[in-house]
Design an enzyme around this catalytic site. Sequence first.
Site, PDB file in Angstrom:
ATOM      1  N   LYS A  13      -2.015   2.704  11.497  1.00 28.61           N
ATOM      2  CA  LYS A  13      -1.794   1.142  11.139  1.00 28.61           C
ATOM      3  C   LYS A  13      -0.698   0.443  10.865  1.00 28.61           C
ATOM      4  O   LYS A  13      -0.249  -0.573  11.436  1.00 28.61           O
ATOM      5  CB  LYS A  13      -2.951   0.730   9.860  1.00 28.61           C
ATOM      6  CG  LYS A  13      -4.187   1.249   9.918  1.00 28.61           C
ATOM      7  CD  LYS A  13      -5.070   0.819   8.793  1.00 28.61           C
ATOM      8  CE  LYS A  13      -4.745   1.514   7.360  1.00 28.61           C
ATOM      9  NZ  LYS A  13      -4.929   3.036   7.531  1.00 28.61           N
ATOM     10  N   ARG A  87     -10.945  -3.335   2.870  1.00 27.30           N
ATOM     11  CA  ARG A  87     -11.217  -1.991   2.841  1.00 27.30           C
ATOM     12  C   ARG A  87     -12.590  -1.747   2.029  1.00 27.30           C
ATOM     13  O   ARG A  87     -13.115  -0.626   2.043  1.00 27.30           O
ATOM     14  CB  ARG A  87     -10.264  -1.212   1.988  1.00 27.30           C
ATOM     15  CG  ARG A  87      -9.515  -0.272   2.512  1.00 27.30           C
ATOM     16  CD  ARG A  87      -8.313   0.095   1.226  1.00 27.30           C
ATOM     17  NE  ARG A  87      -7.655   1.243   1.730  1.00 27.30           N
ATOM     18  CZ  ARG A  87      -6.544   1.486   2.316  1.00 27.30           C
ATOM     19  NH1 ARG A  87      -5.965   0.383   2.440  1.00 27.30           N
ATOM     20  NH2 ARG A  87      -5.718   2.349   2.516  1.00 27.30           N
ATOM     21  N   ARG A 126       4.441  12.981   7.019  1.00 31.76           N
ATOM     22  CA  ARG A 126       5.012  11.713   7.017  1.00 31.76           C
ATOM     23  C   ARG A 126       6.271  11.585   5.916  1.00 31.76           C
ATOM     24  O   ARG A 126       6.083  12.161   4.863  1.00 31.76           O
ATOM     25  CB  ARG A 126       4.065  10.469   6.531  1.00 31.76           C
ATOM     26  CG  ARG A 126       4.638   9.169   6.425  1.00 31.76           C
ATOM     27  CD  ARG A 126       3.805   8.096   6.391  1.00 31.76           C
ATOM     28  NE  ARG A 126       2.663   8.332   5.266  1.00 31.76           N
ATOM     29  CZ  ARG A 126       1.548   7.452   5.137  1.00 31.76           C
ATOM     30  NH1 ARG A 126       1.350   6.484   6.186  1.00 31.76           N
ATOM     31  NH2 ARG A 126       0.674   7.626   4.275  1.00 31.76           N
ATOM     32  N   ARG A 159       5.485  10.329   0.190  1.00 31.04           N
ATOM     33  CA  ARG A 159       4.614   9.739  -0.747  1.00 31.04           C
ATOM     34  C   ARG A 159       3.838  10.440  -1.662  1.00 31.04           C
ATOM     35  O   ARG A 159       3.508  11.315  -1.086  1.00 31.04           O
ATOM     36  CB  ARG A 159       4.007   8.641   0.248  1.00 31.04           C
ATOM     37  CG  ARG A 159       4.222   7.170   0.271  1.00 31.04           C
ATOM     38  CD  ARG A 159       3.360   6.398   1.108  1.00 31.04           C
ATOM     39  NE  ARG A 159       1.934   6.301   0.936  1.00 31.04           N
ATOM     40  CZ  ARG A 159       1.167   5.500   1.791  1.00 31.04           C
ATOM     41  NH1 ARG A 159       1.427   4.927   2.760  1.00 31.04           N
ATOM     42  NH2 ARG A 159      -0.200   5.823   1.463  1.00 31.04           N
ATOM     43  N   ARG A 170      -8.611  10.229  -0.680  1.00 33.24           N
ATOM     44  CA  ARG A 170      -8.349   9.184   0.181  1.00 33.24           C
ATOM     45  C   ARG A 170      -9.376   9.062   1.160  1.00 33.24           C
ATOM     46  O   ARG A 170      -9.928   7.967   1.955  1.00 33.24           O
ATOM     47  CB  ARG A 170      -7.019   8.910   0.715  1.00 33.24           C
ATOM     48  CG  ARG A 170      -5.793   8.608  -0.269  1.00 33.24           C
ATOM     49  CD  ARG A 170      -4.331   8.971   0.173  1.00 33.24           C
ATOM     50  NE  ARG A 170      -4.001   7.969   0.943  1.00 33.24           N
ATOM     51  CZ  ARG A 170      -3.043   8.301   1.785  1.00 33.24           C
ATOM     52  NH1 ARG A 170      -2.274   9.362   1.649  1.00 33.24           N
ATOM     53  NH2 ARG A 170      -2.435   7.495   2.841  1.00 33.24           N
TER      54      ARG A 170
END
Length: 212
Positions: A13, A87, A126, A159, A170
Site C-alpha cells: 500500500k 481497517r 523491509r 520497524r 498484525r
Amino acid sequence: MNLVLFGAPGSGKGTQSALLIERMGYTQISTGDLLRKAVANLTQLGQSAKSYMDKGDLVPDELVIDMVREVIGSNPKISFIFDGFPRTEAQAISLESMLAEFKTGIHKAIFLQVPNSELMSRLTGRRVCQKCGAVFHVRNKPSSKDGVCDICGGRLIQRKDDFADVIERRLVAYEEMTLPLKDFFQKKGILSVLDGTGETEVVFSGLKTILS
Ligand code: AP5
C-alpha cells in the site's frame, strides 16, 4: 477522486501510494504514518496508540477516526488516497459519513492481493529511513550503501512491528477486522481487486488501469 487502498500488512500500500503521489498528484492519508509520527512526537494520541502498535493490534477506532477527521477537515477539496484506513467496518462507515459532510465520497476501493507466504519476507526484510520515511527491502529493493538511505542519507531501520512475532499478530488482526471490508466495498459496487505480487511497476500499471 478519493481512493481507499487496502490489503494485508506488507501488500504494498505504501509503495503504490508513493507512486500515485509522485506520478499522479494524489495526497495520501496513511494512518500508520500519522500514528508513528504521533508516537515519535510523544503526543497524547501517540502515547495512547503506542502499546497497541508495538503489539501488532489495531488502535481503537475512535482515536483513528478523530485523527483522520482532522486531516480531511483541513483540506476537504483534495483527492485523497486512504492508505491503511479504513481497517474496520466502523472506520469505513465513519469515513463515508465524514466525506459526505464535504459532499464527496469514496470513489474506488482497491484491494491489493498478496498471499501470506510472501508477506512475511516482505515485512521482515523491509527497512525504512528514519529521516525521510523512504522504504527499502534488503533483497527486493536494497539501498546502494548498506543501512543508508539513497534519497537523504538517513539511517535505515527495521520497524519495531516488522519482527516475526508482531507480524503474526498484525496478520491475525488483518484477517479478522480488515479482510471483511472486501465484502463491504463489494456491496457498495466500488471494489477492485489487484494482484499485488508482480514487480512494483507491474502492480502500478494495474493500478493505473483501474483508475483510467
Ligand atoms: P501501517 O503502517 O498501516 O502498517 P500495515 O497496514 O501493516 O502496512 P505496512 O506499512 O506494513 O505495509 P504496506 O502495505 O504499506 O507495504 P509496503 O509498501 O511498505 O500500520 C501500522 C500499525 O498502526 C498497525 O499495526 C496498527 O497498530 C496501527 N494502525 C494503522 N492504521 C490503523 C487503523 N486504520 N486502525 C487501527 N490501527 C491502525 O511494502 C512492504 C515491503 O515490501 C517493502 O519493503 C517494499 O519495498 C516491499 N514491496 C512492496 N511492493 C512490492 C512488490 N510489488 N514486490 C516486492 N516487494 C515489494
